[in-house]
Write an enzyme that holds these catalytic residues in place. Structure first.
Site, PDB file in Angstrom:
ATOM      1  N   HIS A 119      -1.064   0.190  -9.763  1.00 42.39           N
ATOM      2  CA  HIS A 119      -1.702  -0.785  -8.839  1.00 42.39           C
ATOM      3  C   HIS A 119      -2.192  -2.019  -9.600  1.00 42.39           C
ATOM      4  CE1 HIS A 119      -3.827  -1.170  -4.691  1.00 42.39           C
ATOM      5  NE2 HIS A 119      -3.613  -2.369  -5.209  1.00 42.39           N
ATOM      6  N   ARG A 141       0.855  -1.187   0.000  1.00 37.03           N
ATOM      7  CA  ARG A 141       0.000   0.000   0.000  1.00 37.03           C
ATOM      8  C   ARG A 141       0.892   1.238   0.000  1.00 37.03           C
ATOM      9  NH1 ARG A 141      -3.356  -2.974  -1.470  1.00 37.03           N
ATOM     10  NH2 ARG A 141      -5.343  -3.500  -0.477  1.00 37.03           N
TER      11      ARG A 141
HETATM   12  P1  NAP Z   1      -0.865 -11.731   4.872  1.00 37.57           P
HETATM   13  O1  NAP Z   1      -0.939 -13.147   4.428  1.00 37.57           O
HETATM   14  O2  NAP Z   1      -1.831 -11.243   5.887  1.00 37.57           O
HETATM   15  O3  NAP Z   1       0.630 -11.473   5.380  1.00 37.57           O
HETATM   16  C1  NAP Z   1       1.010 -10.314   6.037  1.00 37.57           C
HETATM   17  C2  NAP Z   1       2.435 -10.461   6.529  1.00 37.57           C
HETATM   18  O4  NAP Z   1       2.859  -9.217   7.105  1.00 37.57           O
HETATM   19  C3  NAP Z   1       2.597 -11.522   7.628  1.00 37.57           C
HETATM   20  O5  NAP Z   1       3.816 -12.200   7.483  1.00 37.57           O
HETATM   21  C4  NAP Z   1       2.607 -10.682   8.908  1.00 37.57           C
HETATM   22  O6  NAP Z   1       3.328 -11.241   9.987  1.00 37.57           O
HETATM   23  C5  NAP Z   1       3.330  -9.453   8.421  1.00 37.57           C
HETATM   24  N1  NAP Z   1       3.047  -8.299   9.305  1.00 37.57           N
HETATM   25  C6  NAP Z   1       1.851  -7.740   9.583  1.00 37.57           C
HETATM   26  N2  NAP Z   1       1.995  -6.741  10.487  1.00 37.57           N
HETATM   27  C7  NAP Z   1       3.304  -6.700  10.787  1.00 37.57           C
HETATM   28  C8  NAP Z   1       4.076  -5.924  11.674  1.00 37.57           C
HETATM   29  N3  NAP Z   1       3.532  -4.971  12.439  1.00 37.57           N
HETATM   30  N4  NAP Z   1       5.395  -6.167  11.754  1.00 37.57           N
HETATM   31  C9  NAP Z   1       5.973  -7.138  11.010  1.00 37.57           C
HETATM   32  N5  NAP Z   1       5.301  -7.907  10.129  1.00 37.57           N
HETATM   33  C10 NAP Z   1       3.981  -7.701  10.036  1.00 37.57           C
HETATM   34  O7  NAP Z   1      -1.013 -10.751   3.602  1.00 37.57           O
HETATM   35  P2  NAP Z   1      -0.771 -11.086   2.068  1.00 37.57           P
HETATM   36  O8  NAP Z   1      -1.869 -11.880   1.508  1.00 37.57           O
HETATM   37  O9  NAP Z   1       0.610 -11.625   1.938  1.00 37.57           O
HETATM   38  O10 NAP Z   1      -0.870  -9.609   1.444  1.00 37.57           O
HETATM   39  C11 NAP Z   1      -0.023  -8.563   1.836  1.00 37.57           C
HETATM   40  C12 NAP Z   1      -0.531  -7.240   1.322  1.00 37.57           C
HETATM   41  O11 NAP Z   1      -0.298  -7.115  -0.084  1.00 37.57           O
HETATM   42  C13 NAP Z   1      -2.035  -7.009   1.423  1.00 37.57           C
HETATM   43  O12 NAP Z   1      -2.419  -6.641   2.734  1.00 37.57           O
HETATM   44  C14 NAP Z   1      -2.280  -5.921   0.407  1.00 37.57           C
HETATM   45  O13 NAP Z   1      -2.234  -4.642   1.016  1.00 37.57           O
HETATM   46  C15 NAP Z   1      -1.134  -6.070  -0.568  1.00 37.57           C
HETATM   47  N6  NAP Z   1      -1.595  -6.443  -1.931  1.00 37.57           N
HETATM   48  C16 NAP Z   1      -1.308  -5.605  -2.966  1.00 37.57           C
HETATM   49  C17 NAP Z   1      -1.689  -5.955  -4.247  1.00 37.57           C
HETATM   50  C18 NAP Z   1      -1.328  -5.109  -5.436  1.00 37.57           C
HETATM   51  O14 NAP Z   1      -1.830  -5.355  -6.529  1.00 37.57           O
HETATM   52  N7  NAP Z   1      -0.438  -4.149  -5.305  1.00 37.57           N
HETATM   53  C19 NAP Z   1      -2.398  -7.153  -4.458  1.00 37.57           C
HETATM   54  C20 NAP Z   1      -2.671  -7.969  -3.378  1.00 37.57           C
HETATM   55  C21 NAP Z   1      -2.257  -7.610  -2.109  1.00 37.57           C
HETATM   56  P3  NAP Z   1       2.846 -12.620  10.677  1.00 37.57           P
HETATM   57  O15 NAP Z   1       3.133 -13.693   9.642  1.00 37.57           O
HETATM   58  O16 NAP Z   1       3.715 -12.742  11.867  1.00 37.57           O
HETATM   59  O17 NAP Z   1       1.383 -12.472  10.968  1.00 37.57           O
HETATM   60  C1  GLV Z   2      -5.099  -5.466  -3.856  1.00 38.34           C
HETATM   61  O1  GLV Z   2      -4.490  -4.448  -3.690  1.00 38.34           O
HETATM   62  C2  GLV Z   2      -5.445  -6.383  -2.807  1.00 38.34           C
HETATM   63  O2  GLV Z   2      -5.262  -6.054  -1.628  1.00 38.34           O
HETATM   64  O3  GLV Z   2      -5.944  -7.471  -3.130  1.00 38.34           O
END
Ligand code: NAP
Ligand code: GLV
Length: 309
Positions: A272, A224
């Site tokens: 994005h 983000r």
């Molecule tokens: P996820 O499975 O919830 O993983 C989040 C990771 O971040 C986990 O390893 C978590 O730690 C860590 N984390 C959270 N808070 C933290 C903190 N305070 N300090 C250190 N580490 C922390 O999320 P995901 O599915 O991988 O997705 C990640 C993000 O990608 C989404 O939230 C979204 O904003 C973004 N995204 C962007 C796009 C795009 O097109 N640009 C598309 C999809 C997603 P733990 O493992 O210890 O819980």
């Molecule tokens: C896209 O940004 C997502 O969070 O899936």
């Protein structure tokens, strides 16, 4: 079973048709302002407050993406006891792996510089970077961060990662918690941000933290825009401390016309698109979870509202 659908900027018809096919018993409707008729499930992306406020009749709210920051910011506009469920990968992981791998290889192999040279007809050797001096750090080792680590592994970059709780991932030097962040940043020649946006990660990449990255390191942000203090990043790129950045997400989207990132050649901007929601995989996953909820079974992807992801 009644399902409400809301996702601005996409044509709802194909989604509604796919949902009806996956859940033939369901009555699916596109939510429009003023619709307060009963519903069992809501499938939403960036819903307005009036859609969900007071809807304690819902059995669950499905977020049509991985990041839940837009839905959680509704705060008391979100019915208190209704579970919010995110998409688990659902086709986004491979896209994220492609995007980050491309950005890492482009910088590591100096393709960005070769492109510039080629445009001015310049044939010039540039010294290759040393792989063992090029650790790639992944901020956030969740579903998408781990998928990215897995994709980078065959290229034999030293890998490190940072998460909230301790992790043990083969081939990845794992750091965790606030106390592990400085060491993680200092160890990473490239930092790829895949964190969720929460109170703890908002503006986490500010001047002080960017300064902890090694001289000449590179930033990729696919999470983000608010993870990065944009003015601080620009300053660090212009000073040369950060060699450049590939950014898919911004504080304000679309990135405004006069924003200095557009004109900074060391910053690559994409709109994005790192990992888009894939309709058929998402519908399959949500339909499967609805069937499980109807049988009283637990599902994955349940958002912890207190934690913020
Ligand atoms: P996820 O499975 O919830 O993983 C989040 C990771 O971040 C986990 O390893 C978590 O730690 C860590 N984390 C959270 N808070 C933290 C903190 N305070 N300090 C250190 N580490 C922390 O999320 P995901 O599915 O991988 O997705 C990640 C993000 O990608 C989404 O939230 C979204 O904003 C973004 N995204 C962007 C796009 C795009 O097109 N640009 C598309 C999809 C997603 P733990 O493992 O210890 O819980
Ligand atoms: C896209 O940004 C997502 O969070 O899936």
């Amino acid at each position: 079973m009644r399902i409400l659908f809301y996702a601005p900027a996409i044509n709802p018809e194909a989604w509604i048709a796919a949902l009806k096919q996956a859940l033939p018993q369901a009555e699916v409707r596109n939510w429009e302002e003023g619709d307060v008729a009963p519903a069992d499930y809501a499938l939403v992306w960036k819903p307005p407050r009036e859609m969900l406020a007071g809807r304690s009749d819902l059995k669950a709210i499905f977020n049509l993406g991985a990041g839940v920051d837009a839905i959680l910011q509704l705060a008391d506009g979100l019915p208190a006891h209704v579970p919010v469920i995110r998409l688990d990968d659902a086709g986004m992981g491979v896209q994220m792996a492609e995007y980050v791998t491309h950005a890492v290889l482009r910088y590591f192999r100096r393709f960005d510089q070769f492109d510039l040279q080629a445009r001015s007809g310049e044939w010039r050797f540039l010294k290759p970077r040393e792989k063992n001096e090029f650790p790639v750090g992944i901020l956030g080792l969740g579903l998408l961060g781990q998928r990215v680590a897995h994709a980078l592994a065959p290229f034999e970059f030293p890998l490190c990662g940072w998460s909230r709780t301790p992790k043990n991932l083969p081939g990845v030097e794992c750091f965790h918690g606030a106390e592990g962040l400085d060491a993680f940043l200092a160890a990473s020649q490239v930092v790829a941000c895949l964190l969720p946006l929460t109170a703890e990660t908002d503006r986490i990449l500010n001047r002080e933290r960017l300064a902890k990255m090694p001289q000449g390191s590179y930033l990729i942000n696919v999470a983000r825009g608010r993870h990065v203090v944009e003015a601080d990043l620009l300053e660090m790129v212009q000073s040369g401390h950060i060699a450049g950045a590939t950014l898919d997400v911004f504080e304000q989207e679309p990135l405004p016309a006069g924003h200095p990132f557009w004109k900074e050649p060391r910053i690559t901007v994409t709109p994005h698109i790192a990992a888009l929601t894939v309709r058929d995989e998402s519908v399959r996953q949500i339909a499967h979870k609805i069937a499980m909820l109807e049988r009283g079974e637990a599902v994955t992807g349940l958002v912890d509202r207190g934690r913020g992801y």
